[in-house]
Scaffold this active site. Structure first.
Site, PDB file in Angstrom:
ATOM      1  N   TYR A  56       0.829  -1.228   0.000  1.00 22.65           N
ATOM      2  CA  TYR A  56       0.000   0.000   0.000  1.00 22.65           C
ATOM      3  C   TYR A  56       0.856   1.267   0.000  1.00 22.65           C
ATOM      4  CZ  TYR A  56      -4.058  -2.901   0.202  1.00 22.65           C
ATOM      5  OH  TYR A  56      -5.011  -3.829  -0.131  1.00 22.65           O
ATOM      6  N   GLN A  93     -15.295   1.733  -6.150  1.00 20.09           N
ATOM      7  CA  GLN A  93     -14.519   0.616  -5.606  1.00 20.09           C
ATOM      8  C   GLN A  93     -13.072   1.037  -5.421  1.00 20.09           C
ATOM      9  OE1 GLN A  93     -15.749  -3.385  -7.566  1.00 20.09           O
ATOM     10  NE2 GLN A  93     -16.107  -1.816  -9.104  1.00 20.09           N
ATOM     11  N   ILE A  95      -9.682   3.137  -4.325  1.00 22.85           N
ATOM     12  CA  ILE A  95      -9.179   3.709  -3.065  1.00 22.85           C
ATOM     13  C   ILE A  95      -8.346   4.967  -3.339  1.00 22.85           C
ATOM     14  CG2 ILE A  95      -9.308   1.494  -1.886  1.00 22.85           C
ATOM     15  CD1 ILE A  95      -6.323   1.120  -2.207  1.00 22.85           C
ATOM     16  N   ASP A  96      -8.318   5.405  -4.630  1.00 27.40           N
ATOM     17  CA  ASP A  96      -7.636   6.691  -4.919  1.00 27.40           C
ATOM     18  C   ASP A  96      -8.602   7.833  -4.629  1.00 27.40           C
ATOM     19  OD1 ASP A  96      -8.279   5.767  -8.273  1.00 27.40           O
ATOM     20  OD2 ASP A  96      -9.217   7.503  -7.315  1.00 27.40           O
ATOM     21  N   HIS A 111     -14.666   0.471  -0.791  1.00 21.97           N
ATOM     22  CA  HIS A 111     -13.510  -0.371  -0.450  1.00 21.97           C
ATOM     23  C   HIS A 111     -12.446   0.393   0.320  1.00 21.97           C
ATOM     24  CE1 HIS A 111     -14.544  -3.270  -4.004  1.00 21.97           C
ATOM     25  NE2 HIS A 111     -15.315  -3.465  -2.951  1.00 21.97           N
ATOM     26  N   GLY A 178     -15.784   1.380 -15.864  1.00 25.52           N
ATOM     27  CA  GLY A 178     -14.415   0.925 -15.607  1.00 25.52           C
ATOM     28  C   GLY A 178     -14.295  -0.178 -14.592  1.00 25.52           C
ATOM     29  N   LEU A 206     -13.934  -0.273 -21.176  1.00 22.17           N
ATOM     30  CA  LEU A 206     -13.057  -0.445 -22.345  1.00 22.17           C
ATOM     31  C   LEU A 206     -13.521  -1.642 -23.165  1.00 22.17           C
ATOM     32  CD1 LEU A 206     -10.505   0.781 -23.587  1.00 22.17           C
ATOM     33  CD2 LEU A 206      -9.158  -0.904 -22.328  1.00 22.17           C
ATOM     34  N   GLU A 207     -13.983  -2.668 -22.439  1.00 19.48           N
ATOM     35  CA  GLU A 207     -14.464  -3.879 -23.137  1.00 19.48           C
ATOM     36  C   GLU A 207     -15.585  -4.493 -22.313  1.00 19.48           C
ATOM     37  OE1 GLU A 207     -10.732  -5.883 -23.099  1.00 19.48           O
ATOM     38  OE2 GLU A 207     -10.889  -6.417 -20.986  1.00 19.48           O
TER      39      GLU A 207
HETATM   40  C1  BV8 Z   1     -17.444  -9.365   1.257  1.00 16.27           C
HETATM   41  C2  BV8 Z   1      -9.496  -2.762  -1.933  1.00 16.27           C
HETATM   42  C3  BV8 Z   1     -19.004 -10.067   2.931  1.00 16.27           C
HETATM   43  C4  BV8 Z   1      -8.135  -3.314  -1.828  1.00 16.27           C
HETATM   44  C5  BV8 Z   1     -10.785  -4.510  -3.041  1.00 16.27           C
HETATM   45  C6  BV8 Z   1     -20.712 -12.880  -3.375  1.00 16.27           C
HETATM   46  C7  BV8 Z   1     -21.255 -11.941  -2.485  1.00 16.27           C
HETATM   47  C8  BV8 Z   1     -20.423 -11.302  -1.584  1.00 16.27           C
HETATM   48  C9  BV8 Z   1     -19.062 -11.584  -1.548  1.00 16.27           C
HETATM   49  C10 BV8 Z   1     -18.524 -12.507  -2.418  1.00 16.27           C
HETATM   50  C11 BV8 Z   1     -19.346 -13.145  -3.332  1.00 16.27           C
HETATM   51  N1  BV8 Z   1     -18.560 -13.985  -4.060  1.00 16.27           N
HETATM   52  C12 BV8 Z   1     -17.273 -13.876  -3.643  1.00 16.27           C
HETATM   53  C13 BV8 Z   1     -17.217 -13.012  -2.631  1.00 16.27           C
HETATM   54  C14 BV8 Z   1     -15.992 -12.673  -1.886  1.00 16.27           C
HETATM   55  C15 BV8 Z   1     -15.210 -11.508  -2.482  1.00 16.27           C
HETATM   56  C16 BV8 Z   1     -15.154 -11.507  -3.973  1.00 16.27           C
HETATM   57  O1  BV8 Z   1     -15.927 -10.824  -4.622  1.00 16.27           O
HETATM   58  N2  BV8 Z   1     -14.211 -12.247  -4.521  1.00 16.27           N
HETATM   59  C17 BV8 Z   1     -14.048 -12.240  -5.967  1.00 16.27           C
HETATM   60  C18 BV8 Z   1     -12.569 -12.214  -6.317  1.00 16.27           C
HETATM   61  C19 BV8 Z   1     -14.766 -13.459  -6.506  1.00 16.27           C
HETATM   62  N3  BV8 Z   1     -15.759 -10.258  -2.011  1.00 16.27           N
HETATM   63  C20 BV8 Z   1     -15.340  -9.776  -0.820  1.00 16.27           C
HETATM   64  O2  BV8 Z   1     -14.578 -10.353  -0.086  1.00 16.27           O
HETATM   65  C21 BV8 Z   1     -15.929  -8.437  -0.410  1.00 16.27           C
HETATM   66  N4  BV8 Z   1     -16.470  -8.518   0.920  1.00 16.27           N
HETATM   67  O3  BV8 Z   1     -17.843 -10.188   0.501  1.00 16.27           O
HETATM   68  O4  BV8 Z   1     -17.944  -9.200   2.544  1.00 16.27           O
HETATM   69  C22 BV8 Z   1     -20.293  -9.683   2.281  1.00 16.27           C
HETATM   70  C23 BV8 Z   1     -21.168 -10.682   1.901  1.00 16.27           C
HETATM   71  C24 BV8 Z   1     -22.369 -10.336   1.306  1.00 16.27           C
HETATM   72  C25 BV8 Z   1     -22.698  -9.013   1.099  1.00 16.27           C
HETATM   73  C26 BV8 Z   1     -21.823  -8.039   1.489  1.00 16.27           C
HETATM   74  C27 BV8 Z   1     -20.594  -8.378   2.068  1.00 16.27           C
HETATM   75  C28 BV8 Z   1     -14.845  -7.368  -0.328  1.00 16.27           C
HETATM   76  C29 BV8 Z   1     -14.226  -7.113  -1.676  1.00 16.27           C
HETATM   77  C30 BV8 Z   1     -13.329  -5.871  -1.597  1.00 16.27           C
HETATM   78  C31 BV8 Z   1     -11.885  -6.270  -1.768  1.00 16.27           C
HETATM   79  N5  BV8 Z   1     -11.073  -5.054  -1.903  1.00 16.27           N
HETATM   80  N6  BV8 Z   1     -10.111  -3.362  -3.098  1.00 16.27           N
HETATM   81  C32 BV8 Z   1      -7.221  -2.676  -2.825  1.00 16.27           C
HETATM   82  O5  BV8 Z   1      -7.620  -1.853  -3.683  1.00 16.27           O
HETATM   83  O6  BV8 Z   1      -6.035  -3.019  -2.709  1.00 16.27           O
HETATM   84  S1  BV8 Z   1     -11.330  -5.221  -4.475  1.00 16.27           S
HETATM   85  C33 BV8 Z   1     -10.418  -4.696  -5.844  1.00 16.27           C
HETATM   86  O7  BV8 Z   1     -11.157  -5.170  -6.974  1.00 16.27           O
HETATM   87  C34 BV8 Z   1     -10.396  -3.205  -6.047  1.00 16.27           C
HETATM   88  O8  BV8 Z   1     -11.231  -2.484  -5.176  1.00 16.27           O
HETATM   89  C35 BV8 Z   1     -10.966  -3.073  -7.444  1.00 16.27           C
HETATM   90  O9  BV8 Z   1     -11.494  -1.843  -7.685  1.00 16.27           O
HETATM   91  C36 BV8 Z   1     -11.981  -4.104  -7.314  1.00 16.27           C
HETATM   92  C37 BV8 Z   1     -12.781  -4.459  -8.493  1.00 16.27           C
HETATM   93  O10 BV8 Z   1     -11.910  -4.493  -9.593  1.00 16.27           O
HETATM   94  P1  BV8 Z   1     -12.201  -3.444 -10.767  1.00 16.27           P
HETATM   95  O11 BV8 Z   1     -12.308  -2.089 -10.181  1.00 16.27           O
HETATM   96  O12 BV8 Z   1     -13.354  -3.934 -11.556  1.00 16.27           O
HETATM   97  O13 BV8 Z   1     -10.836  -3.516 -11.566  1.00 16.27           O
HETATM   98  P2  BV8 Z   1     -10.419  -4.587 -12.665  1.00 16.27           P
HETATM   99  O14 BV8 Z   1      -8.961  -4.399 -12.908  1.00 16.27           O
HETATM  100  O15 BV8 Z   1     -10.938  -5.925 -12.297  1.00 16.27           O
HETATM  101  O16 BV8 Z   1     -11.228  -4.124 -13.970  1.00 16.27           O
HETATM  102  C38 BV8 Z   1     -10.908  -2.881 -14.577  1.00 16.27           C
HETATM  103  C39 BV8 Z   1     -11.871  -2.705 -15.738  1.00 16.27           C
HETATM  104  O17 BV8 Z   1     -11.614  -1.445 -16.345  1.00 16.27           O
HETATM  105  C40 BV8 Z   1     -11.697  -3.754 -16.839  1.00 16.27           C
HETATM  106  O18 BV8 Z   1     -12.979  -4.233 -17.228  1.00 16.27           O
HETATM  107  C41 BV8 Z   1     -11.048  -2.976 -17.996  1.00 16.27           C
HETATM  108  O19 BV8 Z   1     -11.511  -3.424 -19.261  1.00 16.27           O
HETATM  109  C42 BV8 Z   1     -11.537  -1.570 -17.737  1.00 16.27           C
HETATM  110  N7  BV8 Z   1     -10.626  -0.524 -18.224  1.00 16.27           N
HETATM  111  C43 BV8 Z   1      -9.268  -0.543 -18.272  1.00 16.27           C
HETATM  112  N8  BV8 Z   1      -8.824   0.625 -18.795  1.00 16.27           N
HETATM  113  C44 BV8 Z   1      -9.925   1.386 -19.064  1.00 16.27           C
HETATM  114  C45 BV8 Z   1     -11.068   0.658 -18.705  1.00 16.27           C
HETATM  115  N9  BV8 Z   1     -12.315   1.123 -18.878  1.00 16.27           N
HETATM  116  C46 BV8 Z   1     -12.433   2.370 -19.400  1.00 16.27           C
HETATM  117  N10 BV8 Z   1     -11.388   3.128 -19.764  1.00 16.27           N
HETATM  118  C47 BV8 Z   1     -10.127   2.681 -19.617  1.00 16.27           C
HETATM  119  N11 BV8 Z   1      -9.090   3.457 -19.998  1.00 16.27           N
END
Ligand code: BV8
Length: 245
Positions: A56, A93, A95-96, A111, A178, A206-207
């Protein structure tokens, strides 16, 4: 005469990509260089807090270092908030602090925030731009080594969900920008907006995301181009196209 309706916007790492901040799941993204289990879970922090602090600290130094600034997509959302006749609520989502720096005010960080720390013992949240180490004392309770990043890790409860679900249940338009639609509960917000709020739903990315088919309207391209164009169309018509399906 009632207005056109409230708007809820969910943003993810893609809105900050053109500001120079890495996304998570794109090629070369953060989760290609780090394992979630090593840096973004409470277990990781308990096991090796120094490694989590380094992860971090590196991201915080980049953010506060000076050459990262909001892009046209962040500015377009701030303009939407001031110009739209009804409420505009941004749930990020990320943290910036780029939404705040662009002028968004009605905003929550579900988040957490990179430039805040939290006393692991007392729970007090403080602003923090400098590095955190395992020795940094909590400025509230004085306990050495008790400060953690004010960030929601996997397995932890996201922040302000009650307020978010209330907004999703009463909005006329839900826009996801995004985000890859991989992380829950954020990835489920589109379904909540459609079912509870009968909202029109739009994906700007983006996609196509993992939740592509859940959206009634989709526009693909870079956020700095697609988001301002979408906001201009909304403000020009002051109506929300289509209806929730
Ligand atoms: C929780 C902080 C209990 C840290 C992050 C079902 C229900 C509930 C929970 C779960 C569930 N299934 C699984 C879970 C558990 C888990 C989860 O989701 N796991 C995943 C991997 C399957 N979830 C949790 O643990 C959450 N808590 O569940 O608590 C609960 C239960 C029920 C109800 C409520 C609560 C906590 C999750 C939070 C974790 N912390 N961030 C840090 O930042 O270091 S998550 C992390 O992923 C970031 O926050 C990030 O923002 C987030 C999501 O990712 P994206 O933002 O989507 O980023 P990504 O790179 O994936 O995608 C970028 C997109 O942008 C792409 O599509 C790309 O094409 C596009 N892009 C790129 N460039 C551009 C663009 N678009 C436009 N223009 C561009 N130029």
């Amino acid at each position: 005469m009632s207005g056109p309706g409230a708007i809820v916007v969910l943003t993810g790492a893609g809105i900050s990509a053109e500001s120079g901040i890495d996304t998570f799941r794109d090629k070369g993204g953060i989760w290609e260089r780090h394992r979630i289990e090593d840096v973004a879970t409470p277990e990781a922090f308990a096991r090796d807090p120094a490694a989590v602090h380094v992860f971090y600290n590196d991201r915080r130094r980049q953010l506060v270092g000076g050459d990262v600034r909001p892009n046209a997509a962040h500015h377009a959302l701030a303009r939407l908030e001031t110009s739209w006749p009804d409420e505009v609520f941004v749930v990020t989502q990320n943290i910036d602090d780029l939404h705040e720096r662009a002028g968004s005010r009605n905003l929550i960080h579900m988040h957490g925030e990179l430039c805040k720390a939290r006393g692991a013992r007392c729970g007090v949240v403080i602003a923090r731009d400098e590095d955190l180490t395992v020795e940094t004392p909590c400025t509230s309770c004085g306990t050495s080594g008790a400060l953690r990043p004010h960030v929601v890790w996997f397995g932890e409860m996201p922040l302000e969900l009650e307020r978010t679900y209330a907004a999703l249940g009463s909005c006329a338009l839900f826009v996801a920008i995004g985000t890859s639609g991989n992380v829950y509960p954020a990835a489920g917000f589109v379904t909540e907006a459609r079912q509870a709020g009968h909202a029109h739903t739009v994906e700007l990315n983006l996609e196509p995301s993992a939740g592509e088919t859940l959206f009634a309207e989709r526009h693909y391209g870079r956020a700095s181009e697609v988001v301002p164009a979408f906001v201009e169309r909304l403000l020009a018509s002051e109506t929300i196209e289509g209806s929730g399906t």
